[in-house]
Design a protein around this motif. Structure first.
Motif, short mmCIF file in Angstrom:
data_model
loop_
_atom_site.label_atom_id
_atom_site.label_comp_id
_atom_site.label_asym_id
_atom_site.label_seq_id
_atom_site.Cartn_x
_atom_site.Cartn_y
_atom_site.Cartn_z
N ILE A 1 3.19 5.22 -14.00
CA ILE A 1 3.26 6.35 -12.59
C ILE A 1 2.29 5.63 -11.41
O ILE A 1 2.76 5.39 -10.24
N THR A 2 1.08 5.47 -11.80
CA THR A 2 0.10 5.24 -10.92
C THR A 2 0.22 3.57 -10.44
O THR A 2 0.05 3.42 -9.31
N ALA B 1 2.96 3.91 -7.89
CA ALA B 1 2.31 4.35 -6.49
C ALA B 1 1.64 3.17 -5.81
O ALA B 1 1.73 3.17 -4.79
N ALA B 2 0.89 2.52 -6.47
CA ALA B 2 0.18 1.36 -5.74
C ALA B 2 1.17 0.42 -5.28
O ALA B 2 0.93 -0.02 -4.21
N HIS C 1 -7.03 6.98 -9.33
CA HIS C 1 -5.60 6.62 -9.64
C HIS C 1 -4.68 6.31 -8.44
O HIS C 1 -3.91 5.44 -8.60
N PHE C 2 -5.25 6.70 -7.21
CA PHE C 2 -4.40 6.53 -6.29
C PHE C 2 -5.04 5.99 -5.08
O PHE C 2 -5.10 6.66 -3.91
N LYS D 1 -5.01 3.23 -3.18
CA LYS D 1 -4.51 2.67 -2.10
C LYS D 1 -3.95 3.72 -1.32
O LYS D 1 -3.77 3.37 0.06
N ASP D 2 -3.74 5.27 -1.48
CA ASP D 2 -3.53 6.07 -0.49
C ASP D 2 -4.88 6.57 -0.08
O ASP D 2 -4.84 7.82 0.83
#
Lengths: 603, 86
Positions: A383-384, A387-388, B39-40, B42-43
C-alpha cells in the motif's frame, strides 16, 4: 491424458466414493492418503507446468492449468485436508469425511481450472460438498443454516454463470481464439476499464466471486453457517470457500480498485461485529471476514508485492484460522458450550488448547514471530509503496492513505477480538466451575502441528515466500520484515490495543445476544411482510381472485359444471401463483440483463 | 453459581497483571529510541514518526472500534434466540 496431467481434484473427489465404501482402519488410511496423493499430483503438475484439454459438449475444457497463485493455494489446501482429517479422527459422523472430500476436491479443481466452464463446475461441486458438511454438523440450526447457505451460494453461482455466458459471448464476437480461457491477469483488466458497463459479464463474475468471499452485503452467510458445523466440520469449512474466491479474484481482478473498498468494509465489519459477538465460533467467523478483507485489499492494490501478500496471507490464514477453529472446537467438544458468558476459567484443565488458541490469535493479529506478521505486512508495504509511486507520478492517491489507516486500525481490532477477547472470556475471566479434561490425542496433535506451522512461518517465511506468485518481490521483502522499526510498530500497536480492551472491559460484559445484519431483510422482514401485509392484502382481493380464477374459467370450460368441492381440489389458485410469480420475475431479470447490459454491438 | 479463586490463583493473577503492565512500560521506553520511517513521506505526511505514535494509534483504534460497536449495538442487538423464536 498422461500421468503428469491428472487433475489433482479427481483424487479427492474419488475419495468421496471410496471412503463411504471402506470400513474401519481402511477408511482412515484412505482419508490420510488421499490429500497426500493429491498434493504429490498437484506438485507434479505444477513442476511440469502440465496442461490438459478435454472435449465436453462441443467445447474444449482445460481442467489442468497452473496459474501463478496455484502452487501456494494447492499446497495449503492439501495441508488443510490432512490437518482436518487428523482433527476429525475420533469423530463418528458418517457423511462428514466424504463431504469434506467433495468440498476440498471442488476447491482444488478451481485452482487448476484453465477455463471458465471447468472453474464454474468445480465451484458448484464445492457448494454441494460444503452444504452437506454444514448439515452433518447436526446442531440446533444446522439444517436451516445449510439451506440458507445453499441458497446464497446458488444465487452467487447463477450470477457467476450469467457473467461467464456474457463474457464468453463477448469474446467470441471479438474473435478471441480461446474465448473460454480463465487466465487473464492483465487482459481482463483492460477489458474492464475500456468496456465499463458494457462488460456486465465482468460485473456479474466479480459479484459471483464476491458472494463466496463473504463481501458485503452478503457477509452474514459466514457467521450464519460455519458455526453450525461439527467441531471438525467447521475446521474444514473455514478453509476453502472464501479462499477459493480469493484465488479467483486474484487471478481475474487483480488491480481493480473497487475490490479494495469491498476489502476495507469487510476488515472493519469483521472487527465491529466480532466485538459484539458472544459465541466463540461466530466470533471467529466474523474475524474470518475481516481477514479475507485484508486479502481483497491486497488484490485490489494489484502490485506484485500486494498479490504476493494476499496469497501468502491466504496461506497463513488458512492455517491459523483452522487452528483457532480447532481450539474453539475443542472447547465445544469438551464442554458442550460455545457461549462466552457460559465459559471461563478453562486455563486450569485445558492448557494445551489455550496455548494453541493464543498462538492462533497472535498469528491472526500479525504478532512478531508468527505467520501473520510475515504475510500480512507485505500487503501493508505494498500500500505504501504504491502510494509513493503514485505520489512520484503526481497521481491522486488519498484513498491509499485512508486504506492504510483503516487497515492498521482493523489489525489492532482483530487482535482484541480473536486473541485477547477470546482467550480472556474462555480461559480466564470468571471461574465457570467447568473442569473439562483436555481433548483426545488426535485433536491435540492437529492443533500443535498447526501452531508449529504458524510459528515456523513467522520465523522462517522463506519456504512460503518461495511458492508465492512473484517470489522475487517477496524475497526482497524478506530482508526488511524483521527490521526494528517494523517489529516495534506491531508490538506497540497490538499491545496497546490490548490495553484498550481491558480499560473498556466493563463495556464488554458478555450477554446472550446476536447483532442484526443485512440478512435480517430476507430472514425476518420479507417473511413477515409476506405473512402480515401481502397475504392479508391478497386475501382481501378474494372476490377479484374468485372472478378471475374461478368464475371466468368456469364460463370457458365445462369445469363450471363440476361441484364446487371438486373444483377447489383442482390445481390452481394458490398452489402455483407464488412459483409463477417467482419465475416471471426471474425471466424479467434475465430479459433486462440480456437487452440492457449486453454489449451494444451484441447478438 | 459463583466460584471463588484460591489465594494461589489470586497471587498468580496479580503477578500476571503486573508483568503485563511492565511489558507495556518497556515497550514505551524502547519505542522512544526507535526511529519509525514515515509511510507517506512523499506526501509530506510525517504523523507516523511522532514519538509513541503506534502505541497511541493501537490504543485509540481499538478504543474507537469498541465504542462504534457498542453504539451500533444499541440499535442492532437482539437476544440470540431472535431467529429461533419463529
Amino acid at each position: 491424458m498422461q500421468m503428469t496431467d491428472f487433475p489433482p481434484a479427481l483424487i479427492l473427489l474419488a475419495g468421496a466414493l471410496l471412503i463411504p465404501a471402506a470400513k474401519g482402519r481402511l477408511r482412515w488410511i484412505l482419508a490420510f492418503a488421499l490429500p497426500v496423493l493429491a498434493l504429490a499430483d498437484a506438485w507434479q503438475v505444477i513442476t511440469v507446468g502440465a496442461e490438459s484439454h478435454v472435449p465436453f459438449l462441443g467445447m474444449t475444457l482445460n481442467p489442468v492449468h497452473v496459474h501463478p497463485a496455484t502452487p501456494v493455494f494447492a499446497t495449503v489446501f492439501a495441508i488443510m485436508v490432512l490437518g482436518g482429517v487428523l482433527y476429525a479422527f475420533n469423530q463418528k459422523r458418517e457423511h462428514e469425511l466424504p463431504a469434506a472430500c467433495v468440498y476440498a476436491g471442488g476447491a482444488l479443481g478451481v485452482l487448476f481450472s484453465g477455463d471458465l466452464v471447468s472453474m464454474f463446475i468445480f465451484w458448484e461441486v464445492m457448494t454441494l460438498g460444503s452444504t452437506v458438511l454444514i448439515w452433518s454438523g447436526k446442531r440446533d440450526d444446522s439444517q436451516g443454516a445449510g439451506l440458507r447457505y445453499f441458497g446464497m451460494h446458488a444465487a452467487g453461482g447463477v450470477m457467476l454463470l450469467m457473467g461467464i455466458i456474457i463474457v464468453v459471448s463477448q469474446r467470441v464476437q471479438a474473435g478471441d481464439p480461446d474465448p473460454l480461457a480463465f487466465r487473464h491477469f492483465e487482459s481482463m483488466i483492460t477489458l474492464w476499464s475500456t468496456l465499463g458497463w458494457d462488460s456486465a459479464g465482468m460485473w456479474l463474475i466479480l459479484l459471483g466471486m464476491l458472494v463466496n468471499a463473504g463481501a458485503p452485503p452478503f457477509s452474514s452467510w459466514i457467521p450464519d453457517s460455519y458455526p453450525q458445523g461439527s467441531p471438525s466440520g467447521t475446521v474444514i469449512l473455514s478453509a476453502f470457500t472464501t479462499k477459493t474466491a480469493v484465488f479467483t479474484l486474484m487471478t481475474a481482478f487483480a488491480g481493480v480498485e473497487v475490490v479494495i473498498y469491498f476489502g476495507l468494509y469487510m476488515a472493519i465489519y469483521g472487527v465491529v461485529y466480532g466485538i459484539l459477538e458472544n459465541d466463540i465460533r461466530r466470533l471467529l467467523s466474523y474475524s474470518l471476514v475481516n481477514q479475507v478483507g485484508f486479502m481483497l485489499v491486497g488484490i485490489g492494490i494489484g502490485t506484485h508485492l500486494s498479490i504476493d501478500g494476499a496469497a501468502g496471507h491466504a496461506f497463513a490464514h488458512i492455517i491459523y484460522k483452522a487452528l483457532l477453529f480447532m481450539a474453539t472446537g475443542s472447547v465445544l467438544w469438551a464442554t458442550g458450550r460455545s457461549k462466552m458468558n457460559q465459559l471461563g476459567g478453562l486455563y486450569r484443565t485445558m492448557p494445551i488448547t489455550m496455548w494453541c488458541l493464543i498462538i492462533g490469535g497472535l498469528s491472526i493479529s500479525g504478532f512478531p514471530l508468527t505467520s501473520g506478521f510475515t504475510s500480512k505486512s507485505m500487503v501493508v508495504q505494498a500500500i505504501t509503496d504504491e502510494a509513493a509511486r503514485m505520489a512520484a507520478l503526481g497521481q491522486s492517491h488519498t484513498y491509499l492513505i485512508i486504506t492504510w489507516i483503516l487497515f492498521e486500525a482493523a489489525t489492532a481490532g482483530v487482535f482484541i477480538d480473536a486473541c485477547v477477547k477470546l482467550t480472556w472470556f474462555v480461559f480466564f475471566q470468571k471461574d465457570s466451575g467447568l473442569r473439562p479434561p483436555e481433548v483426545p490425542w488426535n485433536m491435540r496433535a492437529a492443533m500443535i502441528g498447526f501452531a508449529a506451522i504458524c510459528v515456523f512461518l513467522g520465523i522462517f517465511p522463506g519456504p512460503l515466500y518461495a511458492i508465492l506468485p512473484y517470489q522475487g518481490e517477496a524475497a526482497e521483502y524478506a530482508k526488511v520484515v524483521y527490521s526494528v522499526d517494523h517489529v516495534m510498530l506491531m508490538l506497540g500497536m497490538l499491545l496497546f490495543a490490548g490495553l484498550s480492551f481491558f480499560v473498556l472491559l466493563p463495556l464488554l460484559k458478555r450477554t446472550e445476544t446476536i447483532t442484526l445484519d443485512i440478512d435480517w431483510i430476507w430472514r425476518r422482514f420479507i417473511p413477515k411482510f409476506w405473512h402480515d401485509v401481502a397475504t392479508p392484502l391478497l386475501e382481501s382481493l378474494d372476490r377479484a381472485q374468485k372472478t378471475v380464477l374461478e368464475w371466468l374459467p368456469s364460463r370457458a370450460t365445462e369445469e363450471g359444471a363440476l361441484p364446487v368441492q371438486v373444483r377447489r381440489r383442482l390445481p390452481g389458485t394458490w398452489a402455483v401463483s407464488v412459483p409463477v410469480l417467482v419465475i416471471v420475475l426471474m425471466l424479467l431479470t434475465y430479459l433486462v440483463v440480456y437487452f440492457w447490459l449486453l454489449p451494444r454491438g451484441g447478438a | 453459581m459463583k466460584y471463588e479463586m484460591t489465594p494461589q490463583e489470586k497471587r498468580l493473577a496479580a503477578i500476571a497483571w503486573i508483568v503485563g503492565l511492565l511489558v507495556l512500560g518497556v515497550i514505551i521506553l524502547i519505542d522512544l529510541g526507535v526511529h519509525h520511517h514515515a509511510h507517506f513521506e512523499k506526501d509530506g505526511l510525517t504523523f507516523d514518526t511522532l514519538p509513541e505514535f503506534y502505541p497511541m494509534f493501537g490504543f485509540g483504534a481499538a478504543f474507537v472500534l469498541i465504542i462504534v460497536a457498542k453504539t451500533l449495538a444499541i440499535a442492532l442487538k437482539r437476544k440470540d434466540t431472535f431467529y429461533a423464536d419463529d
